[in-house]
Design an enzyme around this catalytic site. Structure first.
Site, PDB file in Angstrom:
ATOM      1  N   TYR A   1      -6.543   7.695  -6.182  1.00 21.24           N
ATOM      2  CA  TYR A   1      -5.278   6.927  -5.598  1.00 21.24           C
ATOM      3  C   TYR A   1      -5.577   6.416  -3.976  1.00 21.24           C
ATOM      4  CZ  TYR A   1      -0.522   5.288  -4.052  1.00 21.24           C
ATOM      5  OH  TYR A   1       0.458   4.661  -3.660  1.00 21.24           O
TER       6      TYR A   1
ATOM      7  N   SER B   1       0.701  -1.026  -0.105  1.00 20.19           N
ATOM      8  CA  SER B   1      -0.163   0.076  -0.037  1.00 20.19           C
ATOM      9  C   SER B   1       0.866   1.131   0.089  1.00 20.19           C
ATOM     10  CB  SER B   1      -1.116  -0.031   1.364  1.00 20.19           C
ATOM     11  OG  SER B   1      -1.664   1.007   1.277  1.00 20.19           O
TER      12      SER B   1
ATOM     13  N   LYS C   1      -6.158   2.557  -2.166  1.00 20.61           N
ATOM     14  CA  LYS C   1      -5.336   2.352  -0.975  1.00 20.61           C
ATOM     15  C   LYS C   1      -6.123   2.182   0.084  1.00 20.61           C
ATOM     16  CE  LYS C   1      -1.409   1.471  -3.282  1.00 20.61           C
ATOM     17  NZ  LYS C   1      -0.971   0.480  -3.754  1.00 20.61           N
TER      18      LYS C   1
END
Length: 275
Positions: free
Chosen positions: A147, A133, A151
């Site tokens: 993004y 991650s 994550k």
């Protein structure tokens, strides 16, 4: 000798991990989008390096490659879900196509890789899963909304999976590197720029990234080494925060969220159903 399965091995942490494992005599099942990216390592290490072409957005291919790796290599000790990239742009700026590809790669691709590996890990009596991650799995920065969505999403998925598979002797770790010179910034996919965001936090971050103003304090080789060493920790650490920036940013985010939660204690308890 251990055997590792790693996605996204042409560059970055995937490549460094692959090189370190081969150097110490282990075997690696490495996936890439272009097999030529590992031609030099294949020539040097021969049968210790198993290479497959894989686009993690292709779920059928993910299952096919994972099945083939276990069939060809037998036991695989560690499975590393590493393939990912960053989409850079304010939420309003990114295109629908970019949204879908970011989610399909970072989130759905990682989920399907883990799902494909689990039956094999159970059958062999255990093993280790690692999900790469980032600090952005627990923190947020303007221009990285998609993004972060992937994550934060994969961290929730993996934390849950860790509880589900613990009875099968499968250890699970979420790796959270901070800013590191692995060409992540150079590999960012940018969205079309809207002038309305120029004098906003999104605009300030955009200029900072493009101008190289943000510090990159971490050593990629040291991070890779810490990942390798964590694979031998028992029990497996659920999260592995790597970097002074990761520690500071994640700690600040957690402290702020806890303070906000505590401030809402009264209203939280006020909605309890009457006896």
């Amino acid at each position: 000798m251990e055997t590792w399965f790693i996605t996204g091995t042409s560059t970055g942490f995937g490549r460094i991990l692959t090189e370190k494992l081969l150097q110490r005599g282990d075997r690696v099942a490495a996936t890439v989008r272009q097999p030529s990216a590992l031609a030099e390592l294949k020539a040097q290490y021969g049968d210790h390096l198993w290479v497959a072409t894989l686009d993690v957005t292709d779920t059928a291919a993910v299952r096919r490659v994972v099945d083939a790796a276990f069939a060809d290599l037998g036991r695989i000790d560690v499975v590393v879900s590493n393939a990912a990239y960053g989409l850079f742009g304010a939420a309003e700026e990114v295109t629908d196509k970019q949204v879908r590809h970011q989610i399909d790669t970072n989130l759905v691709g990682s989920i399907q890789l883990i799902r494909a590996a689990l039956p094999h890990l159970r059958a062999q009596g255990g093993g280790r899963l690692m999900q790469v991650s980032s600090a952005g799995g627990q923190t947020t920065y303007p221009n990285f909304s998609l993004y972060h969505a992937t994550k934060w999403g994969i961290e929730g998925f993996v934390e849950t999976v860790a509880k589900e598979v613990a009875p099968f002797n499968i250890g699970v770790t979420i790796v959270e590197p901070g800013a590191t010179p692995t060409n992540f910034g150079g590999g960012l996919v940018s969205a079309p720029i809207l002038p309305a965001y120029d004098q906003t936090p999104a605009g300030h971050v955009r200029r900072g990234v493009f101008n190289g103003d943000f510090p990159i304090p971490n050593d990629a080789d040291k991070i890779a080494q810490a990942i390798l060493e964590s694979a031998r920790q028992h029990p497996a650490p659920l999260r592995l925060a790597l970097g002074s920036d990761t520690y500071a940013d994640v700690r600040a985010a957690l402290v702020a969220r806890l303070a906000a939660l505590d401030a809402q204690q009264a209203v939280a308890l006020s909605v309890k159903a009457d006896a």
